[in-house]
Design a protein around this motif. Structure first.
Motif, short mmCIF file in Angstrom:
data_model
loop_
_atom_site.label_atom_id
_atom_site.label_comp_id
_atom_site.label_asym_id
_atom_site.label_seq_id
_atom_site.Cartn_x
_atom_site.Cartn_y
_atom_site.Cartn_z
N TYR A 136 -7.39 2.68 1.17
CA TYR A 136 -8.58 1.99 0.68
C TYR A 136 -8.18 0.65 0.07
O TYR A 136 -7.02 0.40 -0.24
CB TYR A 136 -9.32 2.85 -0.34
CG TYR A 136 -8.49 3.36 -1.49
CD1 TYR A 136 -8.12 2.53 -2.55
CD2 TYR A 136 -8.08 4.68 -1.55
CE1 TYR A 136 -7.36 2.99 -3.61
CE2 TYR A 136 -7.32 5.16 -2.60
CZ TYR A 136 -6.96 4.31 -3.63
OH TYR A 136 -6.21 4.76 -4.68
N LYS A 137 -9.16 -0.22 -0.12
CA LYS A 137 -8.89 -1.55 -0.66
C LYS A 137 -8.85 -1.51 -2.18
O LYS A 137 -9.64 -0.83 -2.81
CB LYS A 137 -9.97 -2.53 -0.19
CG LYS A 137 -9.99 -2.79 1.30
CD LYS A 137 -11.10 -3.75 1.67
CE LYS A 137 -11.14 -4.01 3.17
NZ LYS A 137 -12.26 -4.94 3.53
N SER A 182 0.83 -1.21 0.00
CA SER A 182 0.00 0.00 0.00
C SER A 182 0.86 1.25 0.00
O SER A 182 0.57 2.22 0.69
CB SER A 182 -0.93 0.01 1.21
OG SER A 182 -0.19 -0.08 2.42
N LYS A 199 -10.49 5.85 2.75
CA LYS A 199 -10.80 4.44 3.00
C LYS A 199 -12.29 4.26 3.28
O LYS A 199 -12.94 3.35 2.73
CB LYS A 199 -9.98 3.94 4.19
CG LYS A 199 -10.16 2.47 4.50
CD LYS A 199 -9.26 2.05 5.66
CE LYS A 199 -9.45 0.56 5.96
NZ LYS A 199 -8.57 0.12 7.07
#
Length: 515
Positions: free
Chosen positions: A64-65, A57, A149
């Protein structure tokens, strides 16, 4: 008090009290002796798996995913387990407080090194360099990442995971072309940006884009065609920030999609200064950790054995392979940056006649840390190298310049050697390799066919024949066309002759290249 009582630690083991003593000792040298100005520090100890997760990341503590992060994690974890890659001793976050992640596998000596390197070297550079002041909001980045996120997760629940993933895929593909390269009138305030996001969404759901009201709904008529200058003015063209242009102008994007583009754009802008200051940032941190740990050893707070362990790691960090070494892949930013910082210190404190001729403003001034702090605050890699690379350092690295033009039949020519003219040429050419205006492709939105098929037109100004990769261009233009929802064209134009070298046309569902 005995020497043992003064020691920060003995052996390789450490605990959190040891880390606190190390941090306090480093801070005393950094602030009181080196005059550094830093954000408050937050030091966290993490495992190898957590370090791999941070890699995936882009080093951020929360994000966020997205599927690409999991892909990066799986690849890097497999490489690490097979022994094909090592892990960084630390990761440092440009935020306030400045977060430094330390590997739990580090010895006490290595924890001392990385605290001095990250918590004080990088920290000072983040807080004081002009690019970071212009383009980043250290106070607001963590809150903004938490907002991002939450917002992306909310969009997945409301609009579906696949729809959000498709938008993020396109935004990530355009991320490197979603930044402003020149400072505007207002600095970035991410906390205020988060508060404005809700008001924007409410307004955009009811607002009507006046630009598209002017688009003819029937066959184009001569009196309905917008004046070119007026159209370009309304669209803010030419525009190099593609994500910003899409966010404001793409006719069919939903408000939530525009917000996601805005999030990705702000994060891309946050990382923009780091790409321009790699040599300076790492050089500063390496110089600072070298000064701090050398001072701690002089004070008797580190044993000779600890200092030798540090020197071994430090030497590995600043190792520069020769040009004909199989390991050579360009200049090591740690080696080049650290060498230049030490060279500036030498010029300021003990100059030679050559230094007085090349650097009359700083040679012999005597205040090495004052000069270095000024340099760290006011330069980026390109300007730093063009101003402070000395002939002595060029000789030390055995630099030379090769001229290799495939259009010329003269073969490879060594056109810069170690004389005054050669030094200036070497310094100029090396600085250009770090100039984002030279190495990053200059791609701009130049027009939109509002009266016709609404095609988005882009132009790439080609410098010295450096054209775009065809495969990558096709993939990125496909994402751009998907966001625009109409055709997109890109022409590559030679900057010297204005000749069109290649043209690409992308449709929302397919893409073709025309030679």
């Amino acid at each position: 008090m005995t020497a043992t009582d003064q020691l920060l630690f003995e052996g390789a083991d450490w605990n959190f009290r040891t880390l606190q003593r190390i941090c306090d000792a480093c801070e005393q040298v950094a602030v009181q002796e080196l005059g550094l100005d830093v954000y408050p520090n937050q030091i966290e100890v993490i495992t190898a798996e957590q370090m791999l997760d941070a890699y995936s990341s882009v080093g951020m503590p929360l994000f966020y995913k997205h599927w690409s992060f999991g892909k990066h994690f799986a690849f890097q974890e497999a490489s690490y387990r097979k022994g094909l890659m090592g892990l960084a001793y630390e990761i440092v976050i440009n935020s306030s407080p400045c977060i430094s992640y330390l590997m739990e596998e580090n010895t006490a000596t290595m924890q001392t090194l990385v605290i001095a390197h990250a918590a004080f070297g990088h920290n000072h550079f983040f807080k004081n360099n002009y690019l970071f002041k212009q383009w980043t909001d250290a106070d607001g980045i963590l809150d903004y990442l938490e907002f991002a996120k939450r917002y992306v997760a909310h969009c997945e629940e409301r609009h579906g995971r696949l729809a959000v993933e498709h938008t993020l895929d396109a935004a990530h593909a355009l991320m490197s072309h979603g930044i402003d390269r020149y400072p505007g009138k207002k600095s970035l305030d991410l906390r205020a940006e988060e508060k404005r996001a809700g008001r924007r969404r409410a307004h955009e759901e009811s607002a009507f884009n006046d630009l598209w009201r002017t688009v003819p709904t029937g066959p184009a008529k001569s009196n309905a065609i917008l004046d070119v200058e007026r159209r370009r003015q309304m669209l803010g063209l030419p525009q190099e920030n593609l994500l910003y242009f899409l966010e404001k102008t793409a006719p069919r994007l939903k408000p939530w999609q525009r917000e996601i583009l805005r999030i990705v754009r702000h994060i891309a802008q946050y990382f923009y200064p780091q790409s321009q200051t790699k040599v300076m940032n790492e050089g500063t941190a390496t110089y600072v950790h070298y000064r701090i740990i050398s001072r701690l050893h002089e004070q008797g707070r580190l044993t000779d054995g600890n200092f030798l362990e540090f020197l071994q790691s430090h030497t590995n960090v600043v190792f520069q392979p020769e040009f004909d070494d199989p390991r050579y892949s360009g200049f090591n930013p740690y080696a080049l940056g650290f060498a230049m910082m030490q060279d500036i210190e030498r010029i300021v404190t003990n100059p030679e006649d050559e230094d007085r001729e090349w650097f009359p403003d700083i040679a012999g001034k005597g205040d090495a840390m004052g000069i270095l702090r000024d340099v760290w605050a006011n330069y980026r890699d390109e300007s730093f190298i063009s101003q402070f690379m000395s002939p002595r350092l060029m000789r030390h690295f055995r630099m030379f310049h090769l001229h290799d033009d495939p259009q010329e039949r003269s073969g490879i020519l060594v056109d810069a050697i170690h004389d005054e003219r050669g030094y200036r040429r070497l310094r100029r050419e090396l600085a250009r390799q770090y100039d984002v205006g030279f190495i990053d492709p200059n791609i701009e939105v130049v027009d939109v066919d509002l009266a016709g098929d609404r095609r988005l037109m882009l132009r790439h100004t080609v410098v010295k024949g450096a054209q775009l990769s065809e495969a990558d261009t096709k993939r990125v233009l496909q994402h751009l066309a998907d966001l625009w929802t109409y055709d997109v064209s890109l022409v590559e134009v030679d900057t010297s002759s204005d000749k069109v070298l290649k043209e690409y046309v992308a449709h929302p569902r397919n893409i073709a290249a025309v030679a």
